[in-house]
Write a protein that holds these residues in place. Sequence first.
Motif, PDB file in Angstrom:
ATOM      1  N   MET A  71       0.809  -1.223   0.000  1.00 19.18           N
ATOM      2  CA  MET A  71       0.000   0.000   0.000  1.00 19.18           C
ATOM      3  C   MET A  71       0.843   1.275   0.000  1.00 19.18           C
ATOM      4  SD  MET A  71      -3.123  -1.079   2.457  1.00 19.18           S
ATOM      5  CE  MET A  71      -4.552  -0.297   1.777  1.00 19.18           C
ATOM      6  N   PRO A  72       1.880   1.385   0.847  1.00 21.65           N
ATOM      7  CA  PRO A  72       2.715   2.583   0.756  1.00 21.65           C
ATOM      8  C   PRO A  72       3.460   2.592  -0.577  1.00 21.65           C
ATOM      9  CG  PRO A  72       3.048   1.494   2.863  1.00 21.65           C
ATOM     10  CD  PRO A  72       2.247   0.564   1.995  1.00 21.65           C
ATOM     11  N   THR A  73       3.522   3.758  -1.204  1.00 22.70           N
ATOM     12  CA  THR A  73       4.167   3.851  -2.518  1.00 22.70           C
ATOM     13  C   THR A  73       5.303   4.858  -2.475  1.00 22.70           C
ATOM     14  OG1 THR A  73       2.607   5.562  -3.193  1.00 22.70           O
ATOM     15  CG2 THR A  73       2.044   3.295  -3.759  1.00 22.70           C
ATOM     16  N   GLY A  74       6.217   4.727  -3.416  1.00 16.45           N
ATOM     17  CA  GLY A  74       7.289   5.702  -3.566  1.00 16.45           C
ATOM     18  C   GLY A  74       8.218   5.788  -2.376  1.00 16.45           C
ATOM     19  N   GLY A  75       8.510   4.668  -1.734  1.00 12.73           N
ATOM     20  CA  GLY A  75       9.426   4.679  -0.606  1.00 12.73           C
ATOM     21  C   GLY A  75       8.819   5.203   0.684  1.00 12.73           C
ATOM     22  N   GLN A  76       7.516   5.321   0.734  1.00 16.20           N
ATOM     23  CA  GLN A  76       6.848   5.778   1.947  1.00 16.20           C
ATOM     24  C   GLN A  76       6.900   4.716   3.029  1.00 16.20           C
ATOM     25  OE1 GLN A  76       2.741   6.525   0.880  1.00 16.20           O
ATOM     26  NE2 GLN A  76       2.923   8.677   1.389  1.00 16.20           N
ATOM     27  N   THR A  77       6.998   5.158   4.269  1.00 20.22           N
ATOM     28  CA  THR A  77       6.842   4.235   5.394  1.00 20.22           C
ATOM     29  C   THR A  77       5.350   4.139   5.708  1.00 20.22           C
ATOM     30  OG1 THR A  77       6.987   5.945   7.093  1.00 20.22           O
ATOM     31  CG2 THR A  77       9.077   4.961   6.344  1.00 20.22           C
ATOM     32  N   GLY A  78       4.987   3.170   6.511  1.00 20.95           N
ATOM     33  CA  GLY A  78       3.592   3.047   6.930  1.00 20.95           C
ATOM     34  C   GLY A  78       3.128   4.274   7.687  1.00 20.95           C
ATOM     35  N   ASP A 118       7.672  -1.675  12.120  1.00 26.77           N
ATOM     36  CA  ASP A 118       8.660  -2.431  12.889  1.00 26.77           C
ATOM     37  C   ASP A 118       8.052  -3.750  13.347  1.00 26.77           C
ATOM     38  OD1 ASP A 118      10.679  -3.348  14.504  1.00 26.77           O
ATOM     39  OD2 ASP A 118      10.722  -1.596  15.826  1.00 26.77           O
ATOM     40  N   VAL A 119       8.708  -4.873  13.011  1.00 29.25           N
ATOM     41  CA  VAL A 119       8.177  -6.192  13.389  1.00 29.25           C
ATOM     42  C   VAL A 119       8.142  -6.380  14.903  1.00 29.25           C
ATOM     43  CG1 VAL A 119       8.769  -7.317  11.222  1.00 29.25           C
ATOM     44  CG2 VAL A 119      10.438  -7.276  13.070  1.00 29.25           C
ATOM     45  N   ALA A 120       8.955  -5.627  15.631  1.00 28.82           N
ATOM     46  CA  ALA A 120       8.925  -5.715  17.092  1.00 28.82           C
ATOM     47  C   ALA A 120       7.617  -5.143  17.645  1.00 28.82           C
ATOM     48  CB  ALA A 120      10.121  -4.970  17.691  1.00 28.82           C
ATOM     49  N   ASN A 121       6.893  -4.383  16.826  1.00 32.74           N
ATOM     50  CA  ASN A 121       5.633  -3.774  17.266  1.00 32.74           C
ATOM     51  C   ASN A 121       4.400  -4.546  16.809  1.00 32.74           C
ATOM     52  OD1 ASN A 121       6.902  -1.654  18.590  1.00 32.74           O
ATOM     53  ND2 ASN A 121       6.965  -0.389  16.755  1.00 32.74           N
ATOM     54  N   ASP A 122       4.601  -5.735  16.245  1.00 36.76           N
ATOM     55  CA  ASP A 122       3.468  -6.540  15.814  1.00 36.76           C
ATOM     56  C   ASP A 122       2.534  -6.833  16.979  1.00 36.76           C
ATOM     57  OD1 ASP A 122       4.480  -6.526  13.298  1.00 36.76           O
ATOM     58  OD2 ASP A 122       5.209  -8.598  13.334  1.00 36.76           O
ATOM     59  N   LEU A 123       1.255  -6.635  16.740  1.00 39.29           N
ATOM     60  CA  LEU A 123       0.170  -6.887  17.700  1.00 39.29           C
ATOM     61  C   LEU A 123       0.249  -6.020  18.964  1.00 39.29           C
ATOM     62  CD1 LEU A 123      -0.205 -10.752  17.325  1.00 39.29           C
ATOM     63  CD2 LEU A 123      -1.530  -8.943  16.225  1.00 39.29           C
TER      64      LEU A 123
END
Length: 165
Positions: A71-78, A118-123
């Motif tokens: 969904m993020p485009t053009g090098g955008q972060t979430g 960040d995967v550390a922030n999952d859930l």
Amino acid sequence: MFHRPITRVCHLSPTGNRRGAVAVEFAVVAPVLVSVMFAMVSLNRAFEAQNLLATAAREGARFASMDREGMPTGGQTGNQKLANDIKNFLASNGIDRDAITVEVKDFENPEEDFDIDDVANDLRLFEVKVSVDYSAVSYTPVNASSDYQMTAKVVFRNGRATLSD
């Protein structure tokens, strides 16, 4: 000798002197009615803007809580996409993009920024806070000393989860 009191009888038309009274009554009441009308318009705008902020915060957080792969485009972060989407929504409703502040914070530690990628922030829980000064949404000029910040917050769970086989 009796003296009869003299009584005067005025024969006025029913509308003759009344027109002047109606004009005076209107002159007294009209400023009050106009003031109440403008106050209602301003109050309605404040409620509408607050509702828009809450809706924008909820929709931004909903984006972050779902699978957003690609969904993020053009090098955008979430986080950048979330803030950009919120600002676009509010700008489409007449609020200046430059006046809008979007923050994504850790729910358990509100002083820390929350990276939704960040995967550390999952859930984990995060808070989206959207703010704008009242002067940016008001139809009338607002004195700087009377200005205040309108804010909406929503808490969601980061929906990115690693699935194991």
